[in-house]
Design a protein around this motif. Structure first.
Motif, PDB file in Angstrom:
ATOM      1  N   PHE A 161     -15.804 -29.116 -42.971  1.00  0.00           N
ATOM      2  CA  PHE A 161     -14.527 -28.605 -43.463  1.00  0.00           C
ATOM      3  C   PHE A 161     -13.461 -29.693 -43.411  1.00  0.00           C
ATOM      4  O   PHE A 161     -12.712 -29.900 -44.359  1.00  0.00           O
ATOM      5  CB  PHE A 161     -14.115 -27.377 -42.635  1.00  0.00           C
ATOM      6  N   ARG A 162     -13.403 -30.420 -42.325  1.00  0.00           N
ATOM      7  CA  ARG A 162     -12.435 -31.511 -42.188  1.00  0.00           C
ATOM      8  C   ARG A 162     -12.712 -32.628 -43.197  1.00  0.00           C
ATOM      9  O   ARG A 162     -11.793 -33.171 -43.808  1.00  0.00           O
ATOM     10  CB  ARG A 162     -12.412 -32.040 -40.759  1.00  0.00           C
ATOM     11  N   ALA A 163     -13.973 -32.956 -43.392  1.00  0.00           N
ATOM     12  CA  ALA A 163     -14.332 -34.014 -44.346  1.00  0.00           C
ATOM     13  C   ALA A 163     -13.936 -33.628 -45.772  1.00  0.00           C
ATOM     14  O   ALA A 163     -13.454 -34.475 -46.544  1.00  0.00           O
ATOM     15  CB  ALA A 163     -15.824 -34.313 -44.272  1.00  0.00           C
ATOM     16  N   ALA A 164     -14.117 -32.362 -46.125  1.00  0.00           N
ATOM     17  CA  ALA A 164     -13.732 -31.901 -47.460  1.00  0.00           C
ATOM     18  C   ALA A 164     -12.232 -32.064 -47.675  1.00  0.00           C
ATOM     19  O   ALA A 164     -11.786 -32.479 -48.747  1.00  0.00           O
ATOM     20  CB  ALA A 164     -14.145 -30.441 -47.651  1.00  0.00           C
ATOM     21  N   GLN A 165     -11.433 -31.750 -46.656  1.00  0.00           N
ATOM     22  CA  GLN A 165      -9.982 -31.905 -46.771  1.00  0.00           C
ATOM     23  C   GLN A 165      -9.588 -33.373 -46.850  1.00  0.00           C
ATOM     24  O   GLN A 165      -8.715 -33.759 -47.632  1.00  0.00           O
ATOM     25  CB  GLN A 165      -9.294 -31.252 -45.587  1.00  0.00           C
ATOM     26  N   GLN A 166     -10.221 -34.198 -46.040  1.00  0.00           N
ATOM     27  CA  GLN A 166      -9.904 -35.629 -46.052  1.00  0.00           C
ATOM     28  C   GLN A 166     -10.192 -36.234 -47.421  1.00  0.00           C
ATOM     29  O   GLN A 166      -9.455 -37.094 -47.886  1.00  0.00           O
ATOM     30  CB  GLN A 166     -10.662 -36.353 -44.942  1.00  0.00           C
ATOM     31  N   ALA A 167     -11.241 -35.767 -48.066  1.00  0.00           N
ATOM     32  CA  ALA A 167     -11.572 -36.263 -49.397  1.00  0.00           C
ATOM     33  C   ALA A 167     -10.485 -35.908 -50.414  1.00  0.00           C
ATOM     34  O   ALA A 167     -10.245 -36.663 -51.355  1.00  0.00           O
ATOM     35  CB  ALA A 167     -12.928 -35.704 -49.845  1.00  0.00           C
ATOM     36  N   VAL A 168      -9.829 -34.772 -50.227  1.00  0.00           N
ATOM     37  CA  VAL A 168      -8.771 -34.357 -51.149  1.00  0.00           C
ATOM     38  C   VAL A 168      -7.471 -35.107 -50.869  1.00  0.00           C
ATOM     39  O   VAL A 168      -6.823 -35.614 -51.788  1.00  0.00           O
ATOM     40  CB  VAL A 168      -8.531 -32.827 -51.065  1.00  0.00           C
ATOM     41  N   VAL A 169      -7.067 -35.181 -49.610  1.00  0.00           N
ATOM     42  CA  VAL A 169      -5.736 -35.732 -49.295  1.00  0.00           C
ATOM     43  C   VAL A 169      -5.616 -37.235 -49.508  1.00  0.00           C
ATOM     44  O   VAL A 169      -4.499 -37.745 -49.553  1.00  0.00           O
ATOM     45  CB  VAL A 169      -5.249 -35.350 -47.879  1.00  0.00           C
ATOM     46  N   VAL A 170      -6.719 -37.951 -49.641  1.00  0.00           N
ATOM     47  CA  VAL A 170      -6.601 -39.383 -49.935  1.00  0.00           C
ATOM     48  C   VAL A 170      -6.060 -39.607 -51.339  1.00  0.00           C
ATOM     49  O   VAL A 170      -5.521 -40.669 -51.636  1.00  0.00           O
ATOM     50  CB  VAL A 170      -7.941 -40.147 -49.752  1.00  0.00           C
ATOM     51  N   GLY A 171      -6.180 -38.604 -52.191  1.00  0.00           N
ATOM     52  CA  GLY A 171      -5.653 -38.702 -53.545  1.00  0.00           C
ATOM     53  C   GLY A 171      -4.131 -38.703 -53.546  1.00  0.00           C
ATOM     54  O   GLY A 171      -3.483 -38.257 -52.605  1.00  0.00           O
ATOM     55  N   GLU A 172      -3.572 -39.189 -54.613  1.00  0.00           N
ATOM     56  CA  GLU A 172      -2.109 -39.261 -54.751  1.00  0.00           C
ATOM     57  C   GLU A 172      -1.502 -38.011 -55.364  1.00  0.00           C
ATOM     58  O   GLU A 172      -0.287 -37.862 -55.358  1.00  0.00           O
ATOM     59  CB  GLU A 172      -1.724 -40.492 -55.586  1.00  0.00           C
ATOM     60  N   ARG A 173      -2.351 -37.113 -55.883  1.00  0.00           N
ATOM     61  CA  ARG A 173      -1.833 -35.940 -56.582  1.00  0.00           C
ATOM     62  C   ARG A 173      -2.703 -34.737 -56.252  1.00  0.00           C
ATOM     63  O   ARG A 173      -3.894 -34.770 -56.520  1.00  0.00           O
ATOM     64  CB  ARG A 173      -1.851 -36.201 -58.088  1.00  0.00           C
ATOM     65  N   TRP A 174      -2.108 -33.686 -55.695  1.00  0.00           N
ATOM     66  CA  TRP A 174      -2.868 -32.484 -55.386  1.00  0.00           C
ATOM     67  C   TRP A 174      -1.946 -31.325 -54.996  1.00  0.00           C
ATOM     68  O   TRP A 174      -0.819 -31.525 -54.584  1.00  0.00           O
ATOM     69  CB  TRP A 174      -3.891 -32.699 -54.284  1.00  0.00           C
ATOM     70  N   VAL A 175      -2.502 -30.139 -55.116  1.00  0.00           N
ATOM     71  CA  VAL A 175      -1.944 -28.914 -54.545  1.00  0.00           C
ATOM     72  C   VAL A 175      -3.073 -28.316 -53.710  1.00  0.00           C
ATOM     73  O   VAL A 175      -4.191 -28.170 -54.195  1.00  0.00           O
ATOM     74  CB  VAL A 175      -1.493 -27.902 -55.622  1.00  0.00           C
ATOM     75  N   GLY A 187      -3.723 -22.935 -48.348  1.00  0.00           N
ATOM     76  CA  GLY A 187      -4.413 -22.468 -47.153  1.00  0.00           C
ATOM     77  C   GLY A 187      -3.740 -22.955 -45.892  1.00  0.00           C
ATOM     78  O   GLY A 187      -3.158 -24.038 -45.867  1.00  0.00           O
ATOM     79  N   ASN A 188      -3.817 -22.151 -44.855  1.00  0.00           N
ATOM     80  CA  ASN A 188      -3.198 -22.498 -43.578  1.00  0.00           C
ATOM     81  C   ASN A 188      -4.140 -23.317 -42.716  1.00  0.00           C
ATOM     82  O   ASN A 188      -3.930 -24.493 -42.520  1.00  0.00           O
ATOM     83  CB  ASN A 188      -2.787 -21.234 -42.819  1.00  0.00           C
ATOM     84  N   TYR A 189      -5.150 -22.675 -42.153  1.00  0.00           N
ATOM     85  CA  TYR A 189      -6.132 -23.328 -41.293  1.00  0.00           C
ATOM     86  C   TYR A 189      -5.450 -24.316 -40.349  1.00  0.00           C
ATOM     87  O   TYR A 189      -5.583 -25.535 -40.478  1.00  0.00           O
ATOM     88  CB  TYR A 189      -7.234 -24.001 -42.119  1.00  0.00           C
ATOM     89  N   SER A 190      -4.739 -23.767 -39.388  1.00  0.00           N
ATOM     90  CA  SER A 190      -3.913 -24.581 -38.487  1.00  0.00           C
ATOM     91  C   SER A 190      -4.712 -25.625 -37.719  1.00  0.00           C
ATOM     92  O   SER A 190      -4.174 -26.682 -37.375  1.00  0.00           O
ATOM     93  CB  SER A 190      -3.145 -23.687 -37.514  1.00  0.00           C
ATOM     94  N   GLY A 191      -5.984 -25.377 -37.473  1.00  0.00           N
ATOM     95  CA  GLY A 191      -6.808 -26.330 -36.742  1.00  0.00           C
ATOM     96  C   GLY A 191      -7.047 -27.640 -37.474  1.00  0.00           C
ATOM     97  O   GLY A 191      -7.474 -28.623 -36.873  1.00  0.00           O
ATOM     98  N   SER A 192      -6.753 -27.661 -38.771  1.00  0.00           N
ATOM     99  CA  SER A 192      -6.924 -28.897 -39.537  1.00  0.00           C
ATOM    100  C   SER A 192      -5.652 -29.280 -40.288  1.00  0.00           C
ATOM    101  O   SER A 192      -5.683 -30.114 -41.189  1.00  0.00           O
ATOM    102  CB  SER A 192      -8.094 -28.759 -40.516  1.00  0.00           C
ATOM    103  N   MET A 193      -4.549 -28.686 -39.895  1.00  0.00           N
ATOM    104  CA  MET A 193      -3.264 -29.001 -40.535  1.00  0.00           C
ATOM    105  C   MET A 193      -2.922 -30.477 -40.353  1.00  0.00           C
ATOM    106  O   MET A 193      -2.225 -31.066 -41.177  1.00  0.00           O
ATOM    107  CB  MET A 193      -2.168 -28.109 -39.941  1.00  0.00           C
TER     108      MET A 193
END
Length: 171
Positions: free
Chosen positions: A49-63, A66-72
């Protein structure tokens, strides 16, 4: 707005809002529920789950919705805008009841995770405003101060914000 985090209670309309905002801004949208849940409402392993988020946030453009406070901690430092859908508890519960009874899925729903009446989920939503919400607000005050924060507390405010984005472009 190039990196937008959409947060709020279940039933507040996060996924629908994220999809609409992403379309207006021509940004890719990620629904965290699709990465967190496996068929049959089985939770994904934390590292995946964390790896999937990291793959998204490295991008310069996204929306991302979701909350998921443990990985905020993955999303907050990269967001330039946080939209908090702070709708009343009764409205969130009404929306959840409506989508469950009508058989609608959520926009960001994971495959193999159909809507169903789940008393534990209803209790969690009922308690969210007194339990999770204060913690979320404190975290935003602490770690989200570098971002533009928008709080929308009614459907009218949500519509007004999206209309302003539509008219004003990237706001």
């Amino acid at each position: 707005m190039r990196r937008v985090l959409v947060i709020g209670c279940s039933g507040s309309g996060k996924s629908t809002f994220a999809r609409r905002l992403a379309a207006l801004l021509d940004l890719p949208v990620t629904h965290l529920d699709r990465h967190y849940w496996r068929p049959g409402w089985v939770e994904a392993p934390d590292d995946e789950f964390r790896a999937a988020q990291q793959a998204v946030v490295v991008g310069e453009r996204w929306v991302i919705d979701g909350n998921y406070s443990g990985s905020m901690d993955i999303r907050l430092p990269r967001a330039d805008t946080i939209v908090f859908l702070d709708l009343p508890r009764w409205r969130c519960l009404l929306r959840i009841a409506r989508r469950t009874l009508r058989g609608w899925g959520r926009d960001g729903q994971a495959a193999g995770c159909p809507e169903h009446l789940d008393p534990a989920f209803w209790r969690w939503v009922w308690r969210w405003h007194r339990g999770s919400r204060p913690h979320l607000l404190a975290r935003l005050a602490e770690q989200g101060s570098h971002t533009r924060q928008v709080v929308l507390s009614s459907p009218r405010e949500v519509t007004g914000f999206l209309n302003a984005v539509s008219v004003g472009g990237r706001e």
